[in-house]
Design an enzyme around this catalytic site. Structure first.
Site, short mmCIF file in Angstrom:
data_model
loop_
_atom_site.label_atom_id
_atom_site.label_comp_id
_atom_site.label_asym_id
_atom_site.label_seq_id
_atom_site.Cartn_x
_atom_site.Cartn_y
_atom_site.Cartn_z
N LYS A 120 -10.25 20.44 -3.90
CA LYS A 120 -11.69 20.33 -3.43
C LYS A 120 -11.91 19.37 -2.48
O LYS A 120 -12.55 18.14 -2.95
CB LYS A 120 -12.67 20.55 -4.34
CG LYS A 120 -13.97 21.14 -3.91
CD LYS A 120 -14.80 21.66 -5.13
CE LYS A 120 -16.29 21.85 -4.58
NZ LYS A 120 -16.54 22.81 -3.51
N ARG A 166 -11.99 18.46 -12.80
CA ARG A 166 -11.35 19.05 -11.48
C ARG A 166 -11.19 18.13 -10.50
O ARG A 166 -10.44 18.06 -9.65
CB ARG A 166 -12.34 20.40 -10.89
CG ARG A 166 -11.64 21.00 -9.96
CD ARG A 166 -12.46 22.19 -9.40
NE ARG A 166 -13.77 21.95 -9.08
CZ ARG A 166 -14.72 22.92 -8.77
NH1 ARG A 166 -14.29 24.24 -8.73
NH2 ARG A 166 -16.05 22.73 -8.28
N GLU A 173 -11.01 34.47 -1.66
CA GLU A 173 -12.47 33.91 -1.98
C GLU A 173 -13.24 34.05 -0.81
O GLU A 173 -12.81 34.66 0.23
CB GLU A 173 -12.54 32.70 -2.51
CG GLU A 173 -11.79 31.65 -1.73
CD GLU A 173 -11.80 30.09 -2.35
OE1 GLU A 173 -12.43 30.06 -3.33
OE2 GLU A 173 -11.27 29.23 -1.89
N1 PXG Z 1 -14.68 28.63 -3.60
C1 PXG Z 1 -14.87 27.33 -2.63
C2 PXG Z 1 -14.02 27.22 -1.45
C3 PXG Z 1 -16.03 26.54 -2.80
O1 PXG Z 1 -16.25 25.56 -2.14
C4 PXG Z 1 -16.42 27.77 -4.84
C5 PXG Z 1 -15.45 28.50 -4.60
C6 PXG Z 1 -17.35 27.94 -6.21
O2 PXG Z 1 -16.86 27.08 -7.11
P1 PXG Z 1 -17.95 26.17 -8.22
O3 PXG Z 1 -17.05 25.41 -9.09
O4 PXG Z 1 -18.87 25.78 -7.57
O5 PXG Z 1 -18.34 27.54 -9.05
C7 PXG Z 1 -16.65 26.76 -4.02
C8 PXG Z 1 -17.74 25.93 -4.42
C9 PXG Z 1 -22.21 24.78 0.03
C10 PXG Z 1 -21.68 24.56 -1.60
O6 PXG Z 1 -22.75 23.66 0.43
C11 PXG Z 1 -20.35 25.14 -1.78
C12 PXG Z 1 -19.81 24.87 -3.11
C13 PXG Z 1 -20.25 24.07 -3.84
C14 PXG Z 1 -21.35 23.46 -3.58
C15 PXG Z 1 -22.07 23.57 -2.50
O7 PXG Z 1 -22.00 25.61 0.59
N2 PXG Z 1 -18.79 25.62 -3.15
#
Ligand code: PXG
Length: 288
Positions: free
Chosen positions: A149, A50, A182
């Site tokens: 991301k 990713r 989301e």
């Molecule tokens: N949507 C968004 C916008 C994200 O930033 C997810 C979905 C979930 O994706 P994953 O691949 O993690 O299952 C994310 C990921 C934080 C923090 O500090 C947020 C994420 C990951 C790590 C830390 O709030 N979000």
């Protein structure tokens, strides 16, 4: 703590980037949030894939190969004696001039931090969380594509501030058409009978790694998994609702915009998925 920056390790207090790095000046860069469970880095290949897709989308050439980054992530965990924790992998555009043109940046910087994260209190995993829908629309695909991301998280942060103002920890973000995209840092799922529903990536959801794991778990458990466009009406009338993310893992949602979801308690399907998620997380991954 030892932090990896461009091939070298620095103590926490010396782990610094230039004020001229475009990651700081413009949010020009990309990142991954990765978990380690039980001495293994969970879904590392998927996270690195990713990262490279995000890089491609912003025309950033990562100055390390996938294999080198894999080794560096594992090595950073080892150096920090991390067996369970949270890894932040960052690639910035690098040091440039004052002026947003990325052409003026010399070389992208790669940073790896291996630490800890706890997003939500345990009480919310046990009893479920209340969330709200916020007015901040998820980024448009042809503006900052939500699949990237990127280091520019202001869209999500503005939504998180609205959630906080409403006394909540998370928020549903809609896309410009009004469909559920989301949450600010989590993907969203609904259970309706024997079906698991989650917004399609085309609605503006990040291609969540945890999202993928949960969809696999649900299929193996015999649930029908679909990705239709969802509205708030669908959320309010779901039997169960939960969120997924690397940091959050799987967290039940029991109230949305003041509407009680299902029984108002974490649902049985959600609990089964959460339990199975922990089993998978603890038994797979790149060994540290
Ligand atoms: N949507 C968004 C916008 C994200 O930033 C997810 C979905 C979930 O994706 P994953 O691949 O993690 O299952 C994310 C990921 C934080 C923090 O500090 C947020 C994420 C990951 C790590 C830390 O709030 N979000």
């Amino acid at each position: 703590m030892k932090v990896f920056i461009d091939g070298k390790y620095y103590d926490e207090k010396n782990a610094k980037v230039s004020v001229f790095d475009h990651g700081l000046l413009y949010g020009d860069g990309i990142f991954e949030g990765i978990r380690a469970y039980n001495g293994r880095v969970f879904r590392l290949k998927e996270h690195i894939d990713r990262l490279f897709y995000s890089a491609k989308a912003i025309l950033l050439e990562i100055p390390m190969s996938r294999a080198e980054i894999t080794r560096a992530v594992v090595e950073t965990c080892r150096k920090n004696k991390l067996r369970d924790g949270y890894i932040r992998l960052i690639v910035t555009r690098g040091v440039g001039s004052l002026g947003l043109n990325p052409n003026r940046c010399e070389r992208p910087s790669i940073i790896i931090i291996a630490g800890k994260i706890k997003l939500y209190p345990q009480e919310m995993y046990d009893n479920g969380m209340a969330i709200v829908t916020v007015a901040t629309t998820r980024n448009l695909h042809n503006a900052v594509n939500p699949a990237i991301k990127s280091l520019n998280y202001l869209n999500n942060i503005l939504a998180k501030i609205e959630a906080n103002n409403a006394g909540c920890e998370e928020a549903i973000m809609l896309n410009s058409e009004g469909f559920v995209a989301e949450c600010t840092g989590d993907n969203i799922f609904l259970i309706q009978g024997q079906r698991l529903l989650t917004p399609p990536l085309s609605a503006g959801a990040l291609y969540g790694i945890t999202r993928g794991v949960v969809m696999d778990i649900a299929r193996q458990a015999g649930l029908e998994v679909t990705e239709p466009n969802l509205t708030r009406y669908d959320v309010y009338n779901a039997d169960e609702c939960f969120l997924t993310g690397t940091a959050a893992e799987v967290i039940p949602v029991v109230k949305v915009d003041g509407r009680v979801i299902g029984t108002g308690k974490p649902g049985t399907v959600t609990r089964r998925i959460l339990e199975r998620f922990h089993q998978v997380a603890n038994a797979s991954g790149e060994p540290i």
